[in-house]
Design an enzyme around this catalytic site. Structure first.
Site, PDB file in Angstrom:
ATOM      1  N   HIS A 145      -0.019  -6.176  17.998  1.00 28.48           N
ATOM      2  CA  HIS A 145      -1.035  -7.222  17.929  1.00 28.48           C
ATOM      3  C   HIS A 145      -1.545  -7.592  19.309  1.00 28.48           C
ATOM      4  O   HIS A 145      -0.844  -7.527  20.300  1.00 28.48           O
ATOM      5  CB  HIS A 145      -0.531  -8.468  17.201  1.00 28.48           C
ATOM      6  CG  HIS A 145       0.885  -8.833  17.480  1.00 28.48           C
ATOM      7  ND1 HIS A 145       1.339  -9.330  18.664  1.00 28.48           N
ATOM      8  CD2 HIS A 145       1.963  -8.734  16.677  1.00 28.48           C
ATOM      9  CE1 HIS A 145       2.631  -9.547  18.586  1.00 28.48           C
ATOM     10  NE2 HIS A 145       3.042  -9.190  17.396  1.00 28.48           N
TER      11      HIS A 145
ATOM     12  N   LYS B 155       0.842  -1.200   0.000  1.00 24.14           N
ATOM     13  CA  LYS B 155       0.000   0.000   0.000  1.00 24.14           C
ATOM     14  C   LYS B 155       0.875   1.248   0.000  1.00 24.14           C
ATOM     15  O   LYS B 155       0.574   2.227  -0.687  1.00 24.14           O
ATOM     16  CB  LYS B 155      -0.933  -0.004   1.210  1.00 24.14           C
ATOM     17  CG  LYS B 155      -2.053  -1.016   1.099  1.00 24.14           C
ATOM     18  CD  LYS B 155      -2.876  -1.081   2.381  1.00 24.14           C
ATOM     19  CE  LYS B 155      -3.948  -2.163   2.284  1.00 24.14           C
ATOM     20  NZ  LYS B 155      -4.673  -2.308   3.559  1.00 24.14           N
TER      21      LYS B 155
END
Length: 176
Positions: free
Chosen positions: A97, A54
């Site tokens: 995470h 991206k």
């Protein structure tokens, strides 16, 4: 100058450990094998790679997940590439995470940060030489790393360091 920023967000439970075969490079697979929480590792690497592509602004278009690896050094992510991607010489990475994985990748083109060895006169005739350090000559160029390695080899010079990016020893499929 910031070249691109990419972000990816993913729920860990949605990821299968089998994804490792398709997404991880060889060095990442070595780390993966030693991990207890394999799902979390694969989810993190998948998210980092999605964020990387991206940031490039290309998506996967013509690239493979294994063209870039996210390794570790002292607990920090380190980027290793297997082919040229464009005009950047620093990659900044953040990964978090818990139940979800959040990955951020920033691609930056800094002046200099590229260290080479070779004859000063030859280097000055072909590149913008910024100075000399204990590592070698610092240059500035828009030439991506594998193309630069090839050009330096033709000039009987050598690439020592390309920003904070690790380079594979040999380019995959000769595409470097």
């Amino acid at each position: 100058m910031i070249v691109g920023v990419g972000v990816d967000f993913l729920e860990i439970e949605r990821v299968s450990e089998r994804l490792a075969e398709r997404v991880l490079g060889e060095d990442e697979k070595n780390i993966f094998r030693s991990r207890r929480n394999k799902k979390e590792f694969v989810a993190g690497r998948f998210a980092l790679k999605e964020a990387f592509f991206k940031a490039l602004g290309t998506g996967l278009n013509g690239y493979r997940f294994t063209d870039v690896e996210f390794l570790e050094s002292g607990g920090k992510p380190v980027v290793k590439i297997h082919r040229d991607f464009g005009e950047f010489n620093f990659v900044h990475v953040s990964l978090s995470h818990d139940r979800f994985v959040v990955a951020v990748v920033v691609l930056e083109k800094r002046k200099g940060g590229i260290i080479v060895e070779g004859d000063e006169k030859v280097l000055r005739e072909n590149f913008c030489v910024l100075g000399k350090s204990a590592e070698g000559w610092e240059i500035d160029t828009l030439i991506p790393p594998f193309s630069l390695k090839k050009r330096l080899s033709e000039l009987h010079c050598q690439l020592v360091r390309y920003g904070n990016i690790l380079l594979s020893e040999c380019e995959i499929d000769g595409r470097g």
